[in-house]
Motif scaffolding. Sequence first.
Motif, PDB file in Angstrom:
ATOM      1  N   ARG A  20       9.312   7.859  -0.702  1.00  0.00           N
ATOM      2  CA  ARG A  20      10.363   7.821   0.319  1.00  0.00           C
ATOM      3  C   ARG A  20      10.454   6.441   0.946  1.00  0.00           C
ATOM      4  O   ARG A  20      11.540   5.906   1.188  1.00  0.00           O
ATOM      5  N   GLU A  21       9.317   5.836   1.215  1.00  0.00           N
ATOM      6  CA  GLU A  21       9.310   4.481   1.772  1.00  0.00           C
ATOM      7  C   GLU A  21       9.888   3.488   0.775  1.00  0.00           C
ATOM      8  O   GLU A  21      10.675   2.602   1.143  1.00  0.00           O
ATOM      9  N   LEU A  22       9.516   3.609  -0.500  1.00  0.00           N
ATOM     10  CA  LEU A  22      10.037   2.711  -1.530  1.00  0.00           C
ATOM     11  C   LEU A  22      11.560   2.805  -1.615  1.00  0.00           C
ATOM     12  O   LEU A  22      12.254   1.786  -1.734  1.00  0.00           O
ATOM     13  N   ASN A  81      13.635   3.646   0.766  1.00  0.00           N
ATOM     14  CA  ASN A  81      14.207   2.988   1.945  1.00  0.00           C
ATOM     15  C   ASN A  81      14.144   1.468   1.830  1.00  0.00           C
ATOM     16  O   ASN A  81      15.096   0.767   2.204  1.00  0.00           O
ATOM     17  N   VAL A  82      13.025   0.951   1.313  1.00  0.00           N
ATOM     18  CA  VAL A  82      12.881  -0.494   1.145  1.00  0.00           C
ATOM     19  C   VAL A  82      13.927  -1.032   0.176  1.00  0.00           C
ATOM     20  O   VAL A  82      14.552  -2.072   0.413  1.00  0.00           O
ATOM     21  N   MET A  83      14.156  -0.319  -0.913  1.00  0.00           N
ATOM     22  CA  MET A  83      15.145  -0.777  -1.901  1.00  0.00           C
ATOM     23  C   MET A  83      16.562  -0.712  -1.344  1.00  0.00           C
ATOM     24  O   MET A  83      17.380  -1.614  -1.602  1.00  0.00           O
ATOM     25  N   GLN A  84      16.868   0.318  -0.610  1.00  0.00           N
ATOM     26  CA  GLN A  84      18.199   0.412  -0.015  1.00  0.00           C
ATOM     27  C   GLN A  84      18.429  -0.723   0.968  1.00  0.00           C
ATOM     28  O   GLN A  84      19.505  -1.348   0.980  1.00  0.00           O
ATOM     29  N   ARG A  85      17.433  -1.008   1.791  1.00  0.00           N
ATOM     30  CA  ARG A  85      17.557  -2.096   2.763  1.00  0.00           C
ATOM     31  C   ARG A  85      17.669  -3.443   2.059  1.00  0.00           C
ATOM     32  O   ARG A  85      18.525  -4.270   2.408  1.00  0.00           O
ATOM     33  N   ALA A  86      16.827  -3.676   1.052  1.00  0.00           N
ATOM     34  CA  ALA A  86      16.855  -4.951   0.336  1.00  0.00           C
ATOM     35  C   ALA A  86      18.190  -5.156  -0.373  1.00  0.00           C
ATOM     36  O   ALA A  86      18.731  -6.270  -0.398  1.00  0.00           O
ATOM     37  N   SER A  87      18.740  -4.083  -0.939  1.00  0.00           N
ATOM     38  CA  SER A  87      20.027  -4.193  -1.626  1.00  0.00           C
ATOM     39  C   SER A  87      21.137  -4.576  -0.651  1.00  0.00           C
ATOM     40  O   SER A  87      22.007  -5.394  -0.967  1.00  0.00           O
ATOM     41  N   LEU A  88      21.091  -4.014   0.546  1.00  0.00           N
ATOM     42  CA  LEU A  88      22.115  -4.324   1.544  1.00  0.00           C
ATOM     43  C   LEU A  88      21.985  -5.750   2.075  1.00  0.00           C
ATOM     44  O   LEU A  88      22.986  -6.409   2.371  1.00  0.00           O
ATOM     45  N   LEU A  89      20.749  -6.240   2.190  1.00  0.00           N
ATOM     46  CA  LEU A  89      20.512  -7.549   2.791  1.00  0.00           C
ATOM     47  C   LEU A  89      20.601  -8.698   1.795  1.00  0.00           C
ATOM     48  O   LEU A  89      20.550  -9.861   2.202  1.00  0.00           O
ATOM     49  N   GLY A 130       0.788  -1.238   0.000  1.00  0.00           N
ATOM     50  CA  GLY A 130       0.000   0.000   0.000  1.00  0.00           C
ATOM     51  C   GLY A 130       0.810   1.272   0.000  1.00  0.00           C
ATOM     52  O   GLY A 130       0.282   2.340  -0.281  1.00  0.00           O
ATOM     53  N   TRP A 131       2.100   1.225   0.332  1.00  0.00           N
ATOM     54  CA  TRP A 131       3.021   2.369   0.329  1.00  0.00           C
ATOM     55  C   TRP A 131       2.480   3.587   1.078  1.00  0.00           C
ATOM     56  O   TRP A 131       2.318   4.657   0.508  1.00  0.00           O
ATOM     57  N   PRO A 132       2.241   3.438   2.382  1.00  0.00           N
ATOM     58  CA  PRO A 132       1.803   4.608   3.147  1.00  0.00           C
ATOM     59  C   PRO A 132       2.854   5.709   3.184  1.00  0.00           C
ATOM     60  O   PRO A 132       2.519   6.886   3.331  1.00  0.00           O
ATOM     61  N   GLY A 133       4.150   5.334   3.078  1.00  0.00           N
ATOM     62  CA  GLY A 133       5.218   6.336   3.049  1.00  0.00           C
ATOM     63  C   GLY A 133       5.602   6.776   1.657  1.00  0.00           C
ATOM     64  O   GLY A 133       6.572   7.524   1.482  1.00  0.00           O
ATOM     65  N   ALA A 170      11.435   4.456  12.708  1.00  0.00           N
ATOM     66  CA  ALA A 170      10.064   4.204  12.248  1.00  0.00           C
ATOM     67  C   ALA A 170       9.583   5.318  11.337  1.00  0.00           C
ATOM     68  O   ALA A 170       8.910   5.077  10.331  1.00  0.00           O
ATOM     69  N   ALA A 171       9.934   6.568  11.687  1.00  0.00           N
ATOM     70  CA  ALA A 171       9.530   7.699  10.846  1.00  0.00           C
ATOM     71  C   ALA A 171      10.146   7.592   9.460  1.00  0.00           C
ATOM     72  O   ALA A 171       9.489   7.868   8.452  1.00  0.00           O
ATOM     73  N   GLN A 172      11.414   7.179   9.384  1.00  0.00           N
ATOM     74  CA  GLN A 172      12.076   7.034   8.084  1.00  0.00           C
ATOM     75  C   GLN A 172      11.381   5.975   7.233  1.00  0.00           C
ATOM     76  O   GLN A 172      11.159   6.162   6.034  1.00  0.00           O
ATOM     77  N   GLU A 173      11.001   4.855   7.860  1.00  0.00           N
ATOM     78  CA  GLU A 173      10.316   3.794   7.123  1.00  0.00           C
ATOM     79  C   GLU A 173       8.972   4.267   6.581  1.00  0.00           C
ATOM     80  O   GLU A 173       8.579   3.918   5.462  1.00  0.00           O
ATOM     81  N   LEU A 174       8.256   5.082   7.386  1.00  0.00           N
ATOM     82  CA  LEU A 174       6.934   5.559   6.980  1.00  0.00           C
ATOM     83  C   LEU A 174       6.995   6.766   6.064  1.00  0.00           C
ATOM     84  O   LEU A 174       5.970   7.230   5.563  1.00  0.00           O
ATOM     85  N   GLY A 175       8.203   7.308   5.850  1.00  0.00           N
ATOM     86  CA  GLY A 175       8.338   8.464   4.978  1.00  0.00           C
ATOM     87  C   GLY A 175       7.890   9.750   5.651  1.00  0.00           C
ATOM     88  O   GLY A 175       7.413  10.667   4.988  1.00  0.00           O
ATOM     89  N   LEU A 176       8.053   9.828   6.985  1.00  0.00           N
ATOM     90  CA  LEU A 176       7.653  11.011   7.734  1.00  0.00           C
ATOM     91  C   LEU A 176       8.861  11.613   8.442  1.00  0.00           C
ATOM     92  O   LEU A 176       9.863  10.925   8.669  1.00  0.00           O
ATOM     93  N   SER A 177       8.755  12.891   8.788  1.00  0.00           N
ATOM     94  CA  SER A 177       9.751  13.464   9.683  1.00  0.00           C
ATOM     95  C   SER A 177       9.455  12.972  11.097  1.00  0.00           C
ATOM     96  O   SER A 177       8.343  12.516  11.396  1.00  0.00           O
ATOM     97  N   ARG A 178      10.454  13.056  11.969  1.00  0.00           N
ATOM     98  CA  ARG A 178      10.243  12.591  13.337  1.00  0.00           C
ATOM     99  C   ARG A 178       9.145  13.391  14.022  1.00  0.00           C
ATOM    100  O   ARG A 178       8.292  12.833  14.739  1.00  0.00           O
TER     101      ARG A 178
END
Length: 450
Positions: A364-366, A368-376, A358-361, A427-435
């Motif tokens: 920006r969320e996408l 972050n997800v790609m950066q994490r997936a690439s590292l893992l 659903g990409w609530p973030g 958590a804010a970074q994952e959701l695409g929000l500021s703290r």
Amino acid sequence: MPTVLIIDDNAAVAIALDVLFSLHEIDAVRAASPEEGLQLLERHAIDLVVQDMNFTADTTSGEEGGALFHAIRARYPDLPVILLTAWTQLDAAVDLIKSGAADYLAKPWDDRRLIASVQNLLELGQANRALRQRVVAEQRQRHALEHDFDLRGMVWQDPATERVVHLACQVARADVPVLISGPNGSGKERIAAIVQANSQVAGGPFVVLNCGAVPVELIEAELFGAEAGAYTGITRARDGKFDAADGGTLFLDEIGNLPLAGQMKLLRVLETGRFERLGSNRERQVKVRVISASNADLPAMIKAGTFREDLFYRLNVIELRLPPLAQRLLDILVLARYFLGGEKTLDAQAQATLLAHGWPGNVRELKNVMQRASLLTPGPVIGAQETGLPLAGVASPRAPQDGAATEPDRDSVTAALARAHGVVAQAAQELGLSRQALYRRMERLGIARG
């Protein structure tokens, strides 16, 4: 009317088909041999071919029909072909179906089945042609945008995004305020950069201020500057964002967070170009193009008395509405590949998982997800598990498509906090929000800190 080419050496069969098609408002052209059929294809606009499998007396192998089909396929790969076969050529017809033939019917054929097949294929062909024409038109428009405007490296594929980009380029040179609306993380700053890069002040500064990231008591000083001693801790005069943006563009993100006192000052600057520093009585004059953005419902804030109606109409001369990523499905995979930088690829299950999320973030969320997936992911191919998202088919429901709820709900926030082990910044970074935005959302949703 659509036109069907009949290729059959039996004149009685060709005439019978011609009459049958004419009863259903379908034109027909007849050929008695493969060579004549290929010649007619070159001279006429043909929508569908009905062909026999044998053309020489005492031949029953179907090889001639197979050769004709492959010749048509090679020259006209999108042209549907129906095979008329005798039962002795059934295996050959099945092989041709696997090679791309649209249908096969045994002789003697059933009129209703044949007409149903022909009409379905003609309708499908018309839809495919319309789709190809639309794709060509969209490609032509995109090439024109890329040639005529500076798009600041914008990556997109979805027509909904292209409409926003096109409008941004169209209004860029007009010296009027622009309001960009859309959820957090959807790419509003990139749209603002496109407006600035193609404006009459493209050579001037492009200054960005996130109104939601600045404490309320300091926002006026950030915007308009302050004299020494204007507030505790300031020992010398400082310029504000309007000073810094003089002769260029000021982008005010999360404009809905601006307090009422700041809104009144901003309205005056928009109307006169004049303002006073905090703690000063001397007016300053600037020439600044203002672009603002908001993820909030500003009309609702006006009704609630937290946003000035006159400022809204002054900012909203031109509004660019950027949809959430969940409503721009064609953007998801091209953005994902862009964020991977060509170093790794996504397997089919990973792609399906990205499309189902659903990409609530939003973007920006996408990212972050790609950066994490690439590292893992140790290898070159990223699987669904490495995305860290619910697997397609097991996932949580997609975000509403009417745009009514584009921000994270209570479940999304609590799940993100759990994955981040309570670290709000993560958590804010994952959701695409500021703290700060996540803290405000937690307060509204009744989620305790820590």
